[in-house]
Structure formats: C-alpha cells, structure tokens
Design a protein around this motif. Structure first.
Motif, PDB file in Angstrom:
ATOM      1  N   VAL A   1       5.779  -7.210  -3.332  1.00 31.14           N
ATOM      2  CA  VAL A   1       6.967  -6.452  -3.250  1.00 31.14           C
ATOM      3  C   VAL A   1       7.102  -5.711  -4.573  1.00 31.14           C
ATOM      4  CG1 VAL A   1       9.432  -6.107  -2.578  1.00 31.14           C
ATOM      5  CG2 VAL A   1       7.946  -7.786  -1.652  1.00 31.14           C
ATOM      6  N   HIS A   2       7.172  -6.299  -5.668  1.00 30.38           N
ATOM      7  CA  HIS A   2       7.686  -5.764  -6.891  1.00 30.38           C
ATOM      8  C   HIS A   2       6.207  -4.829  -7.388  1.00 30.38           C
ATOM      9  CE1 HIS A   2      11.120  -8.055  -7.943  1.00 30.38           C
ATOM     10  NE2 HIS A   2      10.502  -9.190  -7.325  1.00 30.38           N
ATOM     11  N   ALA A   3       5.042  -5.093  -7.017  1.00 29.13           N
ATOM     12  CA  ALA A   3       4.135  -4.219  -7.273  1.00 29.13           C
ATOM     13  C   ALA A   3       4.063  -3.049  -6.344  1.00 29.13           C
ATOM     14  CB  ALA A   3       2.703  -5.002  -7.202  1.00 29.13           C
ATOM     15  N   GLY A   4       4.707  -2.703  -5.390  1.00 25.62           N
ATOM     16  CA  GLY A   4       4.842  -1.796  -4.750  1.00 25.62           C
ATOM     17  C   GLY A   4       3.772  -1.763  -3.510  1.00 25.62           C
ATOM     18  N   GLU A   5       3.424  -2.897  -3.245  1.00 27.15           N
ATOM     19  CA  GLU A   5       2.311  -2.932  -2.145  1.00 27.15           C
ATOM     20  C   GLU A   5       3.024  -3.050  -0.806  1.00 27.15           C
ATOM     21  OE1 GLU A   5      -0.273  -5.865  -3.450  1.00 27.15           O
ATOM     22  OE2 GLU A   5      -0.776  -4.820  -5.464  1.00 27.15           O
ATOM     23  N   VAL A   6       4.262  -3.057  -0.706  1.00 21.57           N
ATOM     24  CA  VAL A   6       4.978  -3.053   0.585  1.00 21.57           C
ATOM     25  C   VAL A   6       5.920  -2.132   0.835  1.00 21.57           C
ATOM     26  CG1 VAL A   6       6.660  -4.603   1.605  1.00 21.57           C
ATOM     27  CG2 VAL A   6       4.622  -5.567   0.383  1.00 21.57           C
ATOM     28  N   ASP A   7       6.081  -1.488   2.039  1.00 20.98           N
ATOM     29  CA  ASP A   7       6.981  -0.286   2.167  1.00 20.98           C
ATOM     30  C   ASP A   7       8.355  -1.055   2.747  1.00 20.98           C
ATOM     31  OD1 ASP A   7       5.240   1.676   1.218  1.00 20.98           O
ATOM     32  OD2 ASP A   7       4.231   1.373   3.164  1.00 20.98           O
TER      33      ASP A   7
ATOM     34  N   HIS B   1      17.027 -11.278  -6.008  1.00 18.17           N
ATOM     35  CA  HIS B   1      15.800 -10.595  -6.374  1.00 18.17           C
ATOM     36  C   HIS B   1      16.045  -9.322  -7.001  1.00 18.17           C
ATOM     37  CE1 HIS B   1      12.836 -13.314  -5.288  1.00 18.17           C
ATOM     38  NE2 HIS B   1      13.554 -13.708  -4.244  1.00 18.17           N
ATOM     39  N   ASP B   2      15.500  -8.777  -8.053  1.00 16.65           N
ATOM     40  CA  ASP B   2      15.892  -7.441  -8.671  1.00 16.65           C
ATOM     41  C   ASP B   2      14.702  -6.429  -8.473  1.00 16.65           C
ATOM     42  OD1 ASP B   2      17.025  -5.618 -10.314  1.00 16.65           O
ATOM     43  OD2 ASP B   2      16.730  -6.429 -12.236  1.00 16.65           O
ATOM     44  N   PHE B   3      14.836  -6.274  -7.075  1.00 16.60           N
ATOM     45  CA  PHE B   3      13.989  -5.032  -6.535  1.00 16.60           C
ATOM     46  C   PHE B   3      14.083  -3.658  -7.386  1.00 16.60           C
ATOM     47  CE2 PHE B   3      14.232  -8.078  -2.633  1.00 16.60           C
ATOM     48  CZ  PHE B   3      12.829  -8.678  -2.974  1.00 16.60           C
ATOM     49  N   GLN B   4      13.325  -3.178  -7.630  1.00 14.50           N
ATOM     50  CA  GLN B   4      13.549  -1.901  -8.665  1.00 14.50           C
ATOM     51  C   GLN B   4      13.432  -0.778  -7.602  1.00 14.50           C
ATOM     52  OE1 GLN B   4      14.211  -1.369 -12.031  1.00 14.50           O
ATOM     53  NE2 GLN B   4      14.517  -3.619 -11.728  1.00 14.50           N
ATOM     54  N   ARG B   5      12.658  -0.811  -6.601  1.00 20.19           N
ATOM     55  CA  ARG B   5      12.168   0.360  -5.664  1.00 20.19           C
ATOM     56  C   ARG B   5      12.924   0.428  -4.341  1.00 20.19           C
ATOM     57  NH1 ARG B   5       6.314   1.642  -7.421  1.00 20.19           N
ATOM     58  NH2 ARG B   5       6.250  -0.218  -8.834  1.00 20.19           N
ATOM     59  N   VAL B   6      13.840  -0.452  -4.048  1.00 18.37           N
ATOM     60  CA  VAL B   6      14.224  -0.444  -2.839  1.00 18.37           C
ATOM     61  C   VAL B   6      15.622   0.444  -2.726  1.00 18.37           C
ATOM     62  CG1 VAL B   6      15.674  -2.015  -1.245  1.00 18.37           C
ATOM     63  CG2 VAL B   6      13.427  -2.792  -2.258  1.00 18.37           C
ATOM     64  N   SER B   7      15.753   1.240  -1.850  1.00 20.85           N
ATOM     65  CA  SER B   7      16.624   2.123  -1.603  1.00 20.85           C
ATOM     66  C   SER B   7      17.550   1.841  -0.147  1.00 20.85           C
ATOM     67  CB  SER B   7      16.237   3.513  -1.830  1.00 20.85           C
ATOM     68  OG  SER B   7      15.398   4.000  -0.806  1.00 20.85           O
ATOM     69  N   LEU B   8      17.070   1.078   0.633  1.00 14.28           N
ATOM     70  CA  LEU B   8      17.634   1.044   2.009  1.00 14.28           C
ATOM     71  C   LEU B   8      17.767  -0.250   2.302  1.00 14.28           C
ATOM     72  CD1 LEU B   8      18.618   2.499   4.859  1.00 14.28           C
ATOM     73  CD2 LEU B   8      16.275   2.376   5.437  1.00 14.28           C
ATOM     74  N   VAL B   9      18.465  -0.594   3.024  1.00 15.89           N
ATOM     75  CA  VAL B   9      18.624  -2.016   3.288  1.00 15.89           C
ATOM     76  C   VAL B   9      19.432  -2.055   4.763  1.00 15.89           C
ATOM     77  CG1 VAL B   9      19.852  -4.355   3.512  1.00 15.89           C
ATOM     78  CG2 VAL B   9      19.197  -3.083   1.296  1.00 15.89           C
ATOM     79  N   GLY B  10      18.566  -2.519   5.932  1.00 14.81           N
ATOM     80  CA  GLY B  10      19.072  -2.452   7.169  1.00 14.81           C
ATOM     81  C   GLY B  10      19.651  -3.901   7.676  1.00 14.81           C
ATOM     82  N   VAL B  11      20.654  -3.968   8.291  1.00 14.37           N
ATOM     83  CA  VAL B  11      21.172  -5.384   9.016  1.00 14.37           C
ATOM     84  C   VAL B  11      21.162  -5.452  10.166  1.00 14.37           C
ATOM     85  CG1 VAL B  11      23.067  -7.102   8.577  1.00 14.37           C
ATOM     86  CG2 VAL B  11      22.443  -5.559   6.573  1.00 14.37           C
TER      87      VAL B  11
END
Ligand code: ADP
Ligand code: ZN
Ligand code: ZN
Length: 748
Positions: free
Chosen positions: A547-553, A565-575
């Motif tokens: 995930v951190h390496a950006g290999e996951v959308d 977790h400190d994810f740098q590229r996450v901009s959307l969370v769905g619940v």
C-alpha cells in the motif's frame, strides 16, 4: 520452627504463599526465583518473604531445591506491582507473577544455560581496514553485517543473527581471518548501557506550539503525573513521545522508558521511528516485547530490560508487567484500544496497570489518543489527569477530511443504482480517486465472504455443530468457518434439509466487498487486509508495504486498516455497514464505533491531499454520525458521558462479572444464582447491585454453555471488598466446569 524460611508464590489458583525451608548457600531474599517441591513435582516459584519462623509443622515443611542465581532478584517494586494486580483482579500472586516471566526462567532445567555468557563480536583494526571492501559488491547481506559491526562497538550474537541468518558462521570465518574478535560477557550481570539518547543525527521537524507545550509538560513533570494527550489523527503524537522520551533519557543515563502500543505487529513504522530517532543508543538498548516474538528472543529482551541494558521497551499489553528497575516514564499509545484488555486468564487492563505503575513509582505516564476512552476522558474532566491537546494536523496543509453521509434509504427511494451494497456515490468517488491516481480505503468490520449461508426454500441457515452460532462463508478458502471455535467444513452444494440447490450467501464480509469492488471499479488494484489475509507471520507488514509503495488502488479491510497507519496517498475512505453497532445491547458499542470511525477517517488526507470520508447509513441523522462529521470528539464524549451518568453506567459505577461455563445452560445459571445468594452474607455487598444471571449472546461455544452475572457499585472499595469476600465462597460451590471473575469488564 526456627531457621530461615521463605514464603514462595507459585502459579497455582490458591491465593496463598507456600512456606519452604531455606538451606541454600546464598542468603535468601525477596524476588529470588527458586525451584521447590510441590506435590510430586518440582516447580519454579518466586520468593516473596523471608522469615525466621514458620507455622507449618516441621514434618510437612520441605526445602528449596535450587536458586536461580543467574537472574538478579526482582525488585520489591515489581513484587508490589504483581501483588497489586493480583489483589485488584482477584487472582493469586503467583498466578500473576510467574506467567509474567519468560518461559526460560520458569523452567529450572534451563537455568544453567541462562548463565551462558553473551557473545559479543567486534571488529579488530585489521577488520576495520579490510571490511567491507573484501566482500563481493553484490553480497548485500554480508555488507550490511560488516557495516553494522563498524557502526556499533559490538554486536550480540542475537543482533547479528537478526541481520543475517548465517551470521554466526560468517563471523567465525571473519574471526579466522583476524577481522573479528569474540568476547564472552556475563549476560545477566552486564551493566546498564551508558550511551545517552542526546545525540540525534536526524533532522527533526520543528514542533508545533501545541507539541512543544506537551513535550515540556511531560519533560518537566515531577512525581506521579498522568497526562491525557488528546491529539487528532495526524497531529504528531508520536513526535511528542519521541521528544519527551529523548529529554528524559538524556537527563539520566540509566533511565528506562516503557512504550505500550495496542498491536506491535501492525505498527512496524512506530518501531522504525523509535530506532531511527534513538540511533545513538546501542541497538540492543531498544527492545520489543510481544507475543509474536520467538520464545528465546522474548526471554533475551525481557532480560535486557531486567538487567537495565534496554533503555526503551516497546511492547504490547504484556510488556506492562516487564521488570524495568530504572523505569522513568510510561507511554500508552492509542490508550482507548480494547486490545489493552487481556481477555483470558488474568483479565487485566494494561492501561490501568500502567497508571498504577506510574503512581507507585512517582512517574509521568502519557495516555495518547484521538478518541480517548470515556474512562480516561472523565478522569481528565475531573482534573485527575492533565490534558494536553493537539488540535491540528502537524504536516502543513494537511487538514481533517470532510465527512459525507450517504442516506441508503434515500438512495433506494430515488431508485439510484447501487451494486451489492456499494452505493452509487461511493462507486463514483472510488472511480474519481482511481483516475487521479489516489488511493482509497473501504472499511467494513466483518471478515469472510458472508456471515450466513441460507436456504430460501426452507429457511435453513448453516450453523456450527459445536456452538450456538452461524458459520461464516469463506469463499477463497471454499469453506464454512465458525468464528467462535474454528470449526470448518466444505460448502454444501445443496440445502442439507430440503435439497434445494439455490442456497445463497446472506450479508457481506470483506471478501465479498473485495469481489464487488473488482467489478464495480474496473481497472482498480484491490487489496484485502483482514485476519484471514494476514494469517502468516509478517504477511500484514508485506501487504501494508504494498500500500505504501503505491501498488494498491483500493484497500478493503477490517479495523486492521484503521489503526495507526500513516498512509500518504489515501484521499478517500468508504465506511460500510457501520449501523449495526448503533443499536447494540452493549453500552460501549457506540463509543467503540465512534473511535473506529474517527481512526479510519484519520487515514484520509494526511499528506496534503484533501480527504473525504463517505459513510453509508440508514440513520443519517444519528448524533454519532453528526459528531463524526464535525470531528467533534469532545461533543461526543461529553454527551455520551451525560447519558452514562443518567443510566448509572461506567465510568460512574464500577463493575465486575462472574462467568460460569457448564455442560448445560441450566447448570451455569444455577451456579450463578447460588453465587448471588452467597452475596447476602457479605457486609460490603450492601453497597453492590446484583443483576440477574443471564446467558451470553453466543450461549454455546464448543459444546459448553455460558452465562454471566453482573455486579456493580458506585464505590470501588465496596466492590473490591465484596469480591475479596466472595471469592472463597465461590470456591465452595459446585456444578459447573469453570467459573471466573472479571473486574472492569469491557464486553458485557
Ligand atoms: P498521530 O499519531 O497523532 O496520528 P503521527 O505521529 O503519525 O500522528 O504524525 C503524522 C505525521 O506528521 C507524520 O508523518 C509525522 O512525521 C508528521 N509530523 C509530526 N510532527 C510534525 C511537525 N512538527 N512538523 C511536521 N511534520 C510533523
Ligand atoms: Zn432448504
Ligand atoms: Zn463453533
């Protein structure tokens, strides 16, 4: 009888100490480990008292077999901590103290090897000149080993092995070349590491004003000083811990720090941050303690802390009982996390014991969280804990995400398209993120494919033959699994009751959502992280690094993805599916849900990307979601506390549970009713409310029927006095397989 006698704690349910005659050559002292005869066996015990007399008749008094001289005695403070925990949680002292020690100490046959000196490898001047140039350029692992040797004064065998599986053979070869020297040092007697934590080679971020104020308050605290560090997600609580610890450890070259985290396997970045920041300390001065460690490593790390060689102990709840003779500060990160509560055996709260420990020793203790437990929040409200607030995200431009509620009823009324429980707006938002090359999280607190497999024709639902529970459909594993006892079977092709072949999964778990996402968001790389996908050791770490390496959308998962977790590229969370917790019979369900949603929301927009949280719900007007939308922990906490006060619930009352397990439900309930009747003879119980004995929600697990009896009081002292008097009476009752008492239960 006179002479020298010791009173020894044994890992035995009887809450007494056992007297033994002392005829060993060394002087007896409290805190020593001894091997003693007990019945027909020899067991390891802990000396608690030394006396000149014993009441035990001479013919029944036996002698200590052996003394563990390799282990310096446990301190009187540590014995007092174990005694406190034993009294508080209604257990025998030995039942608390002995399981807290490494396995190697609890087995007298292994004591001689504890004395085996520690092997320290260091570079000779020739070695310094020759290495690493003498190694092939591509031998990365060997080069790492050589560099580690060059950087440190010495490497312990264990450290070397951690760098390279064949390190010992390599070091022997280098020793033959004259490059490496091997010294043997008595492990247990080693002196405290004296390197100070002052030198910090990293460039440090400039603290925000709020961070500086928090660090100074902790650093300057004198005596018992409980702090509640309330910092929004991404506000840089870790940085506060690092700076405060650096100051405290630099001020005293032998001081030790204890840092507790809920699940160390999920927080390698946390450990990495500590190792990088305290690089000036010897490698061995930071140790971890958790159940994922191999037994030998755990024993070494425990010893390092006990012998004061470890300056920082980073651990899970079990580390709260580590021996730390020079303890100077305690941190409890994510203090609200239910993982701090041990749910079997000694059912202790590591957070509560951490506070006791700080009080006993007169130390600062920092409880950090974006969503403190209502217990801790209430302490702060009353001024018993000092509140330190971090109200903004630390990284410039990072703001808290916006929260949007998707009204599922409204979606349905308007006939808007959805797919297998994923609403149109959520799918659209996921697609937008994919186009922009940003990541999304989809959070769902249910693993497996579907929680039920059912027959439409006759109403059959697949159940566990051993438990009163439905079994969960696991599609990739092609199995039905019971999440309570682990029972597993193949998926039937047709209904076993009526033969109908149209049996269908009901409801949704992470596996099903993963499947739906793959077709709903074409082209997205979907990764699932939950207890099933991370069963192998180290696999969670590998998945998170993808995930951190950006290999996951799109990352879909349970609360495992919500934590820390400190994810740098996450901009959307769905619940998804959060509503189920809103109307739970457990009064803590909404507190837990709010904390989880704040945590998972906190994963969005950490590094400057504007973050958005979409919550699918049938109750968009629920107060909990409104508080979430405003990131209003304080409002949520205060209104929930007011409700709890009106309803006489914790933290305004103190509770204990008596659980019974019987061959039948009737037996379990009958035991509890007798137990309740026994309370009538206990004076302190006049101030205790006793509820009816009730079956547990999942009554039967592994053919055993379970029921519980709740008692509570507004007076902690009355509750504890009642439990103390009740315990021996309970031992006289019969008719159940097992019973146990739990103080301050979390799940009711
Ligand atoms: P929390 O634990 O409060 O959620 P973290 O400790 O994970 O927050 O910090 C969030 C991010 O902010 C991390 O990437 C951290 O390196 C960064 N950070 C912390 N303090 C500062 C600061 N003073 N200036 C810049 N960045 C910071
Ligand atoms: Zn059927
Ligand atoms: Zn089962």
């Amino acid at each position: 009888m006179t002479g020298t006698f010791v009173r020894v704690a044994l890992d035995h349910p009887l809450p007494t100490l056992f007297d033994y005659h002392w005829n060993a050559p060394e002087p007896a002292g409290p805190g020593m480990l001894v091997s003693v005869p007990f019945g027909k066996r020899d067991v390891v015990g802990l000396v608690c008292e030394v006396a000149a007399h014993s009441e035990v008749p001479a013919d029944r008094l036996r002698a200590v077999n052996a003394v563990c001289t390799a282990c310096p005695p446990l301190s009187s403070e540590w014995l007092a901590l174990a005694a406190f925990a034993a009294d508080y949680y209604q257990r025998g002292l030995g039942e608390v103290a002995l399981p807290a020690l490494p396995q190697a100490l609890r087995d007298a046959a292994r004591w001689p090897r504890l004395l085996a000196p520690e092997e320290r490898y260091s570079l000779t001047p020739q070695g310094r000149a020759a290495l690493p140039d003498a190694l092939p350029a591509r031998a990365t692992a060997l080069r790492n080993l050589a560099e580690a040797l060059a950087a440190a004064d010495f490497l312990l065998a264990a450290d070397a092995r951690a760098l390279h599986p064949k390190a010992i053979a390599t070091l022997a070869a280098w020793q033959a070349e004259g490059w490496v020297a091997l010294d043997l040092v008595d492990a247990a007697a080693a002196l405290p590491a004296t390197t100070s934590g002052a030198a910090e080679p990293q460039t440090l971020p400039t603290l925000t004003g709020e961070q500086s104020a928090a660090v100074e308050a902790i650093r300057d605290a004198r005596g018992f000083a409980p702090f509640l560090l309330h910092g929004v997600t991404g506000s840089g609580k870790t940085e506060v811990y690092l700076r405060a610890l650096a100051a405290i450890l630099a001020a005293d070259a032998t001081a030790q720090a204890l840092v507790l985290v809920p699940e160390i396997n999920l927080t390698p970045q946390f450990e990495a941050a500590f190792r990088a920041r305290f690089a000036a300390l010897a490698d061995t001065a930071i140790v971890t303690l958790h159940s994922g460690l191999a037994e030998g490593e755990r024993a070494r790390n425990w010893f390092a802390a006990h012998a004061c060689r470890a300056r920082i102990v980073l651990g899970t709840r079990l580390a709260v009982l580590a021996s730390l003779p020079r303890l100077a500060v305690i941190v409890v990160d994510e203090e609200h996390d239910p993982a701090y509560k041990q749910q079997e055996g000694l059912r202790y709260s590591a957070r509560d014991l951490a506070i006791y420990r700080a009080k006993q020793l007169g130390l600062p203790v920092v409880l950090g969280s974006a969503t403190p437990s209502l217990e801790s929040w209430w302490q702060a409200e009353q001024g018993r804990y000092r509140r330190l607030t971090l109200s903004r995200r630390a990284v410039a431009d990072a703001v808290l995400p916006t929260v949007r509620l998707i009204d599922l009823e409204d979606e349905r009324r308007r006939g808007r398209a959805s797919m297998e429980g994923l609403s149109g707006p959520l799918i659209a938002a996921l697609k937008t993120r994919l186009e922009r090359g940003e990541q999304s999280l989809v959070f769902l607190n249910r693993r497996g494919y579907a929680p039920q497999l059912a027959c439409d024709a006759c109403g059959w639902v697949a159940g566990c033959p051993r438990c009163s529970a439905y079994v969960v459909l696991h599609k990739p594993e092609r199995a039905l699994r019971c999440h309570h006892c682990g029972w597993e079977s193949r998926i039937p092709r047709s209904c076993p009751d009526c033969g109908n072949v149209d049996i269908a999964p009901l409801g949704r778990g992470t596996q099903r959502v993963e499947e739906t996402l793959a077709s709903a968001v074409p082209g997205a790389r979907v990764l699932r992280i939950d207890a099933d996908s991370t069963r192998r050791k180290g696999s969670a770490e590998a998945l998170f690094s993808d995930v951190h390496a950006g290999e996951v959308d799109i990352l879909v998962g349970t609360q495992m993805i919500a934590k820390g977790h400190d994810f740098q590229r996450v901009s959307l969370v769905g619940v998804l599916n959060a509503d189920t917790a809103l109307f739970s019979h457990d009064f803590r369900a909404s507190e837990r849900l709010f904390a989880q949603l704040m945590q998972v929301s906190g994963r969005a927009g950490r590094a400057g990307l504007p973050g958005e949280v979409l919550v699918q719900t049938r109750y968009p007007r629920h107060a909990l979601y409104h508080a979430l939308g405003r990131h209003d922990y304080v409002g949520f906490a205060n209104s929930t506390l007011a409700e709890r006060r009106d309803a006489h619930l914790p933290p305004f009352v103190y509770q204990a549970l008596l659980r019974a397990e019987g061959r039948t439900l009737e037996a379990a309930l009958a035991f509890l009713q007798q137990a309740a009747a026994e309370l009538a003879g206990i004076p302190a119980a006049e101030r205790v409310t006793v509820y009816d004995a009730v079956p547990l929600t999942i009554v039967k697990v592994m053919h055993v029927h379970r029921a519980q009896l709740l008692i509570e009081s507004a007076s902690r002292a009355a509750l504890q006095a009642t439990l103390r008097a009740w315990q021996p009476l309970l031992r006289g009752l019969k008719g159940v397989l097992r019973w146990s008492l739990e103080v301050d239960p979390l799940d009711i």
